[in-house]
Scaffold this motif. Structure first.
Motif, PDB file in Angstrom:
ATOM      1  N   VAL A 343      46.848  74.484  68.138  1.00  0.00           N
ATOM      2  CA  VAL A 343      45.881  74.641  69.226  1.00  0.00           C
ATOM      3  C   VAL A 343      46.599  74.903  70.547  1.00  0.00           C
ATOM      4  CG1 VAL A 343      44.164  73.425  70.619  1.00  0.00           C
ATOM      5  CG2 VAL A 343      44.057  73.304  68.126  1.00  0.00           C
ATOM      6  N   ALA A 344      47.683  74.170  70.808  1.00  0.00           N
ATOM      7  CA  ALA A 344      48.458  74.375  72.035  1.00  0.00           C
ATOM      8  C   ALA A 344      49.033  75.787  72.089  1.00  0.00           C
ATOM      9  CB  ALA A 344      49.577  73.346  72.127  1.00  0.00           C
ATOM     10  N   MET A 345      49.477  76.300  70.944  1.00  0.00           N
ATOM     11  CA  MET A 345      50.027  77.647  70.880  1.00  0.00           C
ATOM     12  C   MET A 345      48.965  78.689  71.219  1.00  0.00           C
ATOM     13  SD  MET A 345      50.952  79.904  67.542  1.00  0.00           S
ATOM     14  CE  MET A 345      49.187  80.040  67.325  1.00  0.00           C
ATOM     15  N   ILE A 346      47.801  78.558  70.612  1.00  0.00           N
ATOM     16  CA  ILE A 346      46.723  79.523  70.853  1.00  0.00           C
ATOM     17  C   ILE A 346      46.322  79.501  72.331  1.00  0.00           C
ATOM     18  CG2 ILE A 346      44.320  80.080  70.342  1.00  0.00           C
ATOM     19  CD1 ILE A 346      44.816  78.962  67.505  1.00  0.00           C
ATOM     20  N   ALA A 347      46.182  78.313  72.894  1.00  0.00           N
ATOM     21  CA  ALA A 347      45.797  78.192  74.301  1.00  0.00           C
ATOM     22  C   ALA A 347      46.844  78.808  75.216  1.00  0.00           C
ATOM     23  CB  ALA A 347      45.582  76.723  74.651  1.00  0.00           C
ATOM     24  N   ILE A 366      47.537  75.018  87.898  1.00  0.00           N
ATOM     25  CA  ILE A 366      46.669  73.926  88.333  1.00  0.00           C
ATOM     26  C   ILE A 366      45.642  73.580  87.256  1.00  0.00           C
ATOM     27  CG2 ILE A 366      44.903  73.288  90.024  1.00  0.00           C
ATOM     28  CD1 ILE A 366      46.462  75.050  92.064  1.00  0.00           C
ATOM     29  N   GLY A 367      45.009  74.600  86.673  1.00  0.00           N
ATOM     30  CA  GLY A 367      44.005  74.363  85.642  1.00  0.00           C
ATOM     31  C   GLY A 367      44.577  73.714  84.398  1.00  0.00           C
ATOM     32  N   GLY A 368      45.764  74.152  83.996  1.00  0.00           N
ATOM     33  CA  GLY A 368      46.395  73.567  82.808  1.00  0.00           C
ATOM     34  C   GLY A 368      46.692  72.091  82.993  1.00  0.00           C
ATOM     35  N   PHE A 369      47.282  71.752  84.146  1.00  0.00           N
ATOM     36  CA  PHE A 369      47.595  70.351  84.397  1.00  0.00           C
ATOM     37  C   PHE A 369      46.335  69.503  84.502  1.00  0.00           C
ATOM     38  CE2 PHE A 369      51.850  71.748  86.290  1.00  0.00           C
ATOM     39  CZ  PHE A 369      52.540  71.390  85.137  1.00  0.00           C
ATOM     40  N   ALA A 370      45.244  70.103  84.971  1.00  0.00           N
ATOM     41  CA  ALA A 370      43.983  69.362  85.050  1.00  0.00           C
ATOM     42  C   ALA A 370      43.523  68.933  83.653  1.00  0.00           C
ATOM     43  CB  ALA A 370      42.912  70.206  85.725  1.00  0.00           C
ATOM     44  N   VAL A 371      43.701  69.820  82.677  1.00  0.00           N
ATOM     45  CA  VAL A 371      43.376  69.475  81.287  1.00  0.00           C
ATOM     46  C   VAL A 371      44.276  68.342  80.806  1.00  0.00           C
ATOM     47  CG1 VAL A 371      43.362  70.320  78.900  1.00  0.00           C
ATOM     48  CG2 VAL A 371      42.507  71.779  80.746  1.00  0.00           C
ATOM     49  N   GLY A 372      45.570  68.428  81.141  1.00  0.00           N
ATOM     50  CA  GLY A 372      46.510  67.375  80.760  1.00  0.00           C
ATOM     51  C   GLY A 372      46.148  66.036  81.382  1.00  0.00           C
ATOM     52  N   VAL A 373      45.698  66.057  82.639  1.00  0.00           N
ATOM     53  CA  VAL A 373      45.295  64.830  83.321  1.00  0.00           C
ATOM     54  C   VAL A 373      44.163  64.135  82.557  1.00  0.00           C
ATOM     55  CG1 VAL A 373      44.090  63.961  85.369  1.00  0.00           C
ATOM     56  CG2 VAL A 373      46.074  65.466  85.641  1.00  0.00           C
ATOM     57  N   VAL A 374      43.192  64.917  82.112  1.00  0.00           N
ATOM     58  CA  VAL A 374      42.077  64.343  81.337  1.00  0.00           C
ATOM     59  C   VAL A 374      42.601  63.704  80.052  1.00  0.00           C
ATOM     60  CG1 VAL A 374      39.970  64.888  80.053  1.00  0.00           C
ATOM     61  CG2 VAL A 374      40.392  65.960  82.281  1.00  0.00           C
ATOM     62  N   GLY A 401      47.433  70.821  77.838  1.00  0.00           N
ATOM     63  CA  GLY A 401      47.703  70.702  79.261  1.00  0.00           C
ATOM     64  C   GLY A 401      49.162  70.748  79.614  1.00  0.00           C
ATOM     65  N   LEU A 402      50.045  70.436  78.671  1.00  0.00           N
ATOM     66  CA  LEU A 402      51.483  70.472  78.930  1.00  0.00           C
ATOM     67  C   LEU A 402      52.100  71.836  78.614  1.00  0.00           C
ATOM     68  CD1 LEU A 402      52.568  66.997  77.479  1.00  0.00           C
ATOM     69  CD2 LEU A 402      52.341  67.633  79.885  1.00  0.00           C
TER      70      LEU A 402
END
Length: 520
Positions: A343-347, A366-374, A401-402
């Motif tokens: 899933v991380a690869m596809i994203a 910014i958007g990626g880290f926001a997903v990681g924060v959640v 997110g990472l």
């Protein structure tokens, strides 16, 4: 005969005089015809048949990207398989009590960080096909020999040399992409080969599951066979790189002369403004090294890089254990890591194509880290080891997110550094200092805090927030610089500004040229 017909069709829809073609250039492009700096790369593309443009890019893609992907897959498997070996019996056999496992993880990153900048300097002096082949052979040999260690001390020494030998590959590979593709073509290619890092977690778990069953063969434990077999693969591949890995467009034998001219010109003129030109044929000097070390924006980009490296290295080394402690067996834990990395690869690939399409980088960081924060907030809130299904779901958000912001960060800096010597040093510097986050990431998931790991998840959460702030600062600064340069050209006129410099001076200025525009 078919190849000859295709190369003959690579013709200008205009004429050579209109394009300003010359046989020599100040950037020393090996005698290839170059185009005057008054033209932009999009104008160069427009003068060629678009089917031919796509054919040439595919030709480069097929030769370069899969090979880099395979190499990075092998490299990442070799650095992260220690997590699989740990739960396959290594921890008991080597008596990895207390912080010993964390120390073995940490020692990898010391030479890994220190050697990256010197490695890219060597890369500019040697052919990439030679230097990367040497690196590949050496890290494969070290990994193979790691399967023979019998003590904790031997494991630490082996991890040190693994870090030393793997250090140069990633900065070399990312730099190599920037001399073949335009700035808004790089990230999607980088994501395809970086996706191998995501896949490595899946492959490593799958291979470990299979190899672990070799326990006892030739008197070796199953975890030893994980190291040995996964180390022999890069050794074998290294002998092919001299023949398969292309060095630069100017000397690419798989391209015709007309194709080489096309690639060199479209890269040189893609500076974000029609009045400038950059070069990839410059020689490494101390001036470029000092310029890279003195660019504060590279140091600012280290913060979001740390968010990725701290989170990723801690996560990949610990996630099999996290899943196992949800109540699953060692074998099932190995297999259950696979969907997370897929899933991380596809994203990562989807985000990269999107970022290139809209020609933006920082919004996706910014958007990626926001997903990681959640994801990290959820891991801290979930009452481990209860609700294993919920905890497992949020591991997907953590990985996504990472991994997603990483190629955006590296590409942002690669897009905004010129000429190529400064870019080679600057990208290596970013990756070098950024990878020191692996030292932190290797020591925040403490065995005594299992299965909740509040320190590990908490520190990773904090670094993601810092990464969001740093990305915002970088966007503001690059946008400000672009505005100031636009105002200068509008106020004084392009011809007047250009008259202040010789062609060589503009090339030497690189990203400091008034005609250079930064990627946001």
């Amino acid at each position: 005969m078919a190849e000859k017909n295709r190369s003959e069709s690579l013709e200008y829809s205009g004429n050579e005089k209109e394009l300003g073609l010359k046989s020599t250039s100040v950037d020393g492009s090996d005698g290839l015809r170059t185009v005057d700096a008054g033209y932009g790369a999009d104008q160069i593309d427009a003068h060629y048949d678009q089917k031919e443009v796509r054919r040439i890019l595919r030709k480069i893609d097929y030769r370069l990207v899969p090979l880099l992907g395979v190499l990075y897959l092998l490299a990442y498997i070799d650095r992260s398989n220690i997590g699989n070996a740990k739960i396959a019996g290594m921890s008991e056999d080597l008596n990895l009590i207390g912080l010993r496992y964390n120390t073995a993880l940490t020692v990898f990153f010391v030479p890994y960080a220190l050697f990256e900048v010197p490695s890219n300097i060597v890369l500019k002096m040697l052919r990439p096909s030679v230097w990367i082949a040497i690196l590949c052979f050496c890290w494969g040999l070290v990994m193979t020999l790691m399967g023979l260690v019998t003590t904790y001390q031997g494991l630490v020494v082996a991890r040190f040399f693994l870090g030393l030998t793997e250090a140069g590959f990633f900065p070399a590979a990312t730099y190599l992409l920037t001399i073949w593709y335009q700035r808004y073509e790089v990230q999607r290619r980088m994501a395809v080969f970086y996706a191998a890092a995501s896949l490595s977690g899946a492959f490593s778990g799958l291979l470990a599951f299979a190899i672990e069953n070799m326990d006892g063969i030739s008197g070796l434990a199953g975890w030893k066979w994980i190291f040995i077999l996964e180390g022999l693969a890069p050794v074998a591949v290294s002998f092919t790189l001299y023949f398969l890995l292309p060095d630069k467009p100017e000397t690419a034998k798989f391209l015709t002369k007309e194709e080489r001219e096309f690639v060199v010109n479209r890269i040189a003129l893609h500076t974000g403004s029609g009045g400038g030109r950059v070069t990839n044929a410059d020689k490494m000097t101390w001036a470029y090294i000092r310029a890279a070390f003195g660019d504060w924006r590279i140091w600012m980009a280290v913060l979001p890089f740390w968010a990725c490296s701290i989170g990723t290295y801690g996560f990949t080394a610990t996630v099999p254990t996290v899943i196992k402690q949800m109540g699953y067996t060692s074998e099932h834990a190995q297999l259950m890591t696979i969907p997370i990395y897929v899933v991380a690869m596809i994203a990562t690939v989807v985000v990269a194509f999107w970022a290139d399409h809209v020609q933006q980088r920082t919004p996706f960081i910014i958007g990626g880290f926001a997903v990681g924060v959640v994801g990290f907030i959820a891991q801290l809130a979930i009452p481990h080891p209860r609700l294993p299904g919920v905890a497992y779901f949020f591991l997907f958000l953590v990985a996504t997110g990472l991994y997603c912001p990483f190629t955006c960060i590296v590409t942002l800096i690669g897009n905004n550094l010129a000429p190529s010597s400064k870019r080679a040093v600057g990208m290596a510097l970013l990756i070098s200092i950024g990878n020191m986050g692996g030292i932190c990431g290797s020591n925040i998931y403490l065995a005594k805090q299992a299965p909740k790991y509040p320190t590990g998840f908490g520190v990773s959460l904090a670094t993601c927030v810092l990464g969001i702030i740093a990305a915002g600062i970088l966007r503001w600064e690059y946008k400000r610089q672009n505005r100031l340069r636009d105002e200068l050209i509008e106020r004084e006129g392009e011809a007047a500004v250009k008259a202040r410099y010789t062609d060589q001076e503009l090339l030497d200025l690189g990203d400091r040229s008034p005609f250079y525009r930064y990627t946001l």
